[in-house]
Design a protein around this motif. Structure first.
Motif, mmCIF file in Angstrom:
data_model
loop_
_atom_site.group_PDB
_atom_site.id
_atom_site.type_symbol
_atom_site.label_atom_id
_atom_site.label_comp_id
_atom_site.label_asym_id
_atom_site.label_seq_id
_atom_site.Cartn_x
_atom_site.Cartn_y
_atom_site.Cartn_z
ATOM 1 N N SER A 66 37.618 -6.111 12.253
ATOM 2 C CA SER A 66 38.534 -5.702 13.308
ATOM 3 C C SER A 66 39.421 -6.862 13.749
ATOM 4 C CB SER A 66 37.738 -5.164 14.496
ATOM 5 O OG SER A 66 38.583 -4.813 15.547
ATOM 6 N N LEU A 67 38.828 -8.016 13.936
ATOM 7 C CA LEU A 67 39.582 -9.182 14.391
ATOM 8 C C LEU A 67 40.550 -9.700 13.331
ATOM 9 C CD1 LEU A 67 36.793 -11.145 16.283
ATOM 10 C CD2 LEU A 67 38.702 -9.871 17.284
ATOM 11 N N SER A 68 40.191 -9.563 12.078
ATOM 12 C CA SER A 68 41.041 -10.090 11.008
ATOM 13 C C SER A 68 41.999 -9.049 10.447
ATOM 14 C CB SER A 68 40.178 -10.651 9.878
ATOM 15 O OG SER A 68 39.436 -9.613 9.256
ATOM 16 N N GLY A 69 41.915 -7.823 10.937
ATOM 17 C CA GLY A 69 42.805 -6.768 10.473
ATOM 18 C C GLY A 69 42.454 -6.234 9.093
ATOM 19 N N LYS A 70 41.253 -6.500 8.644
ATOM 20 C CA LYS A 70 40.813 -6.018 7.333
ATOM 21 C C LYS A 70 40.199 -4.630 7.465
ATOM 22 C CE LYS A 70 41.497 -10.006 5.283
ATOM 23 N NZ LYS A 70 42.341 -10.283 4.173
ATOM 24 N N GLU A 71 40.160 -3.923 6.357
ATOM 25 C CA GLU A 71 39.539 -2.608 6.330
ATOM 26 C C GLU A 71 38.020 -2.744 6.417
ATOM 27 O OE1 GLU A 71 39.185 1.132 3.281
ATOM 28 O OE2 GLU A 71 41.019 -0.061 3.278
ATOM 29 N N GLN A 72 37.402 -1.902 7.228
ATOM 30 C CA GLN A 72 35.951 -1.957 7.382
ATOM 31 C C GLN A 72 35.265 -1.304 6.190
ATOM 32 O OE1 GLN A 72 35.051 -0.109 11.126
ATOM 33 N NE2 GLN A 72 35.669 -1.885 12.295
ATOM 34 N N PRO A 73 34.126 -1.859 5.787
ATOM 35 C CA PRO A 73 33.377 -1.240 4.694
ATOM 36 C C PRO A 73 32.711 0.042 5.192
ATOM 37 C CG PRO A 73 32.122 -3.055 5.610
ATOM 38 C CD PRO A 73 33.464 -3.054 6.291
ATOM 39 N N PRO A 74 32.264 0.892 4.279
ATOM 40 C CA PRO A 74 31.557 2.098 4.716
ATOM 41 C C PRO A 74 30.257 1.727 5.430
ATOM 42 C CG PRO A 74 31.552 1.904 2.320
ATOM 43 C CD PRO A 74 32.382 0.788 2.845
ATOM 44 N N GLU A 75 29.943 2.451 6.473
ATOM 45 C CA GLU A 75 28.771 2.147 7.290
ATOM 46 C C GLU A 75 27.463 2.252 6.510
ATOM 47 O OE1 GLU A 75 26.802 3.895 11.330
ATOM 48 O OE2 GLU A 75 28.981 3.784 11.226
ATOM 49 N N ASP A 76 27.435 3.110 5.511
ATOM 50 C CA ASP A 76 26.178 3.346 4.793
ATOM 51 C C ASP A 76 25.735 2.185 3.914
ATOM 52 O OD1 ASP A 76 28.249 3.787 3.001
ATOM 53 O OD2 ASP A 76 27.214 5.449 1.986
ATOM 54 N N ILE A 77 26.579 1.171 3.711
ATOM 55 C CA ILE A 77 26.158 0.056 2.861
ATOM 56 C C ILE A 77 25.100 -0.814 3.534
ATOM 57 C CG2 ILE A 77 28.365 -0.021 1.648
ATOM 58 C CD1 ILE A 77 28.888 -2.695 3.151
ATOM 59 N N PHE A 78 24.933 -0.672 4.825
ATOM 60 C CA PHE A 78 23.965 -1.498 5.543
ATOM 61 C C PHE A 78 22.552 -0.917 5.529
ATOM 62 C CE2 PHE A 78 28.098 -2.606 7.223
ATOM 63 C CZ PHE A 78 28.071 -3.987 7.056
ATOM 64 N N GLY A 79 22.392 0.312 5.115
ATOM 65 C CA GLY A 79 21.068 0.907 4.982
ATOM 66 C C GLY A 79 20.393 1.268 6.296
ATOM 67 N N LEU A 80 21.167 1.457 7.332
ATOM 68 C CA LEU A 80 20.580 1.821 8.626
ATOM 69 C C LEU A 80 19.919 3.195 8.573
ATOM 70 C CD1 LEU A 80 23.350 0.544 11.046
ATOM 71 C CD2 LEU A 80 21.013 -0.306 10.886
ATOM 72 N N ARG A 81 20.545 4.107 7.901
ATOM 73 C CA ARG A 81 20.010 5.465 7.836
ATOM 74 C C ARG A 81 18.635 5.493 7.170
ATOM 75 N NH1 ARG A 81 24.227 8.168 5.694
ATOM 76 N NH2 ARG A 81 25.104 8.233 7.773
ATOM 77 N N GLU A 82 18.463 4.694 6.127
ATOM 78 C CA GLU A 82 17.176 4.672 5.431
ATOM 79 C C GLU A 82 16.056 4.167 6.338
ATOM 80 O OE1 GLU A 82 20.024 3.602 4.242
ATOM 81 O OE2 GLU A 82 20.325 4.588 2.309
ATOM 82 N N VAL A 83 16.367 3.118 7.116
ATOM 83 C CA VAL A 83 15.354 2.579 8.030
ATOM 84 C C VAL A 83 15.069 3.578 9.150
ATOM 85 C CG1 VAL A 83 14.755 0.672 9.566
ATOM 86 C CG2 VAL A 83 16.038 0.212 7.479
ATOM 87 N N GLU A 84 16.112 4.209 9.683
ATOM 88 C CA GLU A 84 15.913 5.226 10.718
ATOM 89 C C GLU A 84 15.041 6.370 10.198
ATOM 90 O OE1 GLU A 84 19.921 6.301 11.693
ATOM 91 O OE2 GLU A 84 19.981 4.923 13.397
ATOM 92 N N ASP A 85 15.305 6.798 8.976
ATOM 93 C CA ASP A 85 14.510 7.882 8.386
ATOM 94 C C ASP A 85 13.040 7.486 8.249
ATOM 95 O OD1 ASP A 85 16.776 9.429 8.240
ATOM 96 O OD2 ASP A 85 17.089 9.102 6.085
ATOM 97 N N SER A 101 22.594 -5.617 13.498
ATOM 98 C CA SER A 101 23.306 -6.835 13.874
ATOM 99 C C SER A 101 24.299 -7.242 12.783
ATOM 100 C CB SER A 101 22.311 -7.973 14.126
ATOM 101 O OG SER A 101 22.987 -9.160 14.431
ATOM 102 N N ALA A 102 23.864 -7.178 11.535
ATOM 103 C CA ALA A 102 24.754 -7.524 10.426
ATOM 104 C C ALA A 102 25.954 -6.584 10.378
ATOM 105 C CB ALA A 102 23.988 -7.479 9.108
ATOM 106 N N SER A 103 25.712 -5.302 10.578
ATOM 107 C CA SER A 103 26.830 -4.356 10.542
ATOM 108 C C SER A 103 27.791 -4.608 11.694
ATOM 109 C CB SER A 103 26.327 -2.913 10.555
ATOM 110 O OG SER A 103 25.762 -2.570 11.799
ATOM 111 N N ASN A 104 27.263 -4.915 12.861
ATOM 112 C CA ASN A 104 28.124 -5.198 14.013
ATOM 113 C C ASN A 104 29.002 -6.424 13.761
ATOM 114 O OD1 ASN A 104 27.223 -3.015 15.519
ATOM 115 N ND2 ASN A 104 25.663 -4.196 16.582
ATOM 116 N N VAL A 105 28.426 -7.455 13.158
ATOM 117 C CA VAL A 105 29.187 -8.664 12.855
ATOM 118 C C VAL A 105 30.310 -8.354 11.866
ATOM 119 C CG1 VAL A 105 29.080 -10.920 11.709
ATOM 120 C CG2 VAL A 105 27.340 -10.294 13.384
ATOM 121 N N VAL A 106 29.984 -7.635 10.809
ATOM 122 C CA VAL A 106 30.990 -7.306 9.796
ATOM 123 C C VAL A 106 32.112 -6.469 10.397
ATOM 124 C CG1 VAL A 106 31.396 -6.019 7.663
ATOM 125 C CG2 VAL A 106 29.440 -7.548 7.836
#
Length: 67
Positions: A37-56, A27-32
């Motif tokens: 996207s809406l503000s035209g800013k560059e998106q951070p790398p996806e791995d900063i949210f730690g989703l992969r660690e929880v999935e593992d 949810s946090a990653s989706n919000v960011v």
């Protein structure tokens, strides 16, 4: 004790906690990404949210999340 060795109520508690953590991080990653996207800013790398660690961790315990 390893994740793979958990059984019974201990395993259930860990699975529920990891699933909640996964949903919170997703949810946090989706919000960011939406705000960027809406503000035209560059998106951070996806791995900063730690989703992969929880999935593992969920895979190791045999309860991988469904997306």
């Amino acid at each position: 004790m390893q994740l793979e060795e958990l059984t019974g109520d201990e395993r259930t508690l860990v699975v529920v906690a990891l699933q909640a953590l996964f949903r919170e991080r997703l949810s946090a990653s989706n919000v960011v990404f939406t705000v960027c996207s809406l503000s035209g800013k560059e998106q951070p790398p996806e791995d900063i949210f730690g989703l992969r660690e929880v999935e593992d961790a969920l895979r190791r315990i045999g309860a991988a999340p469904a997306r």
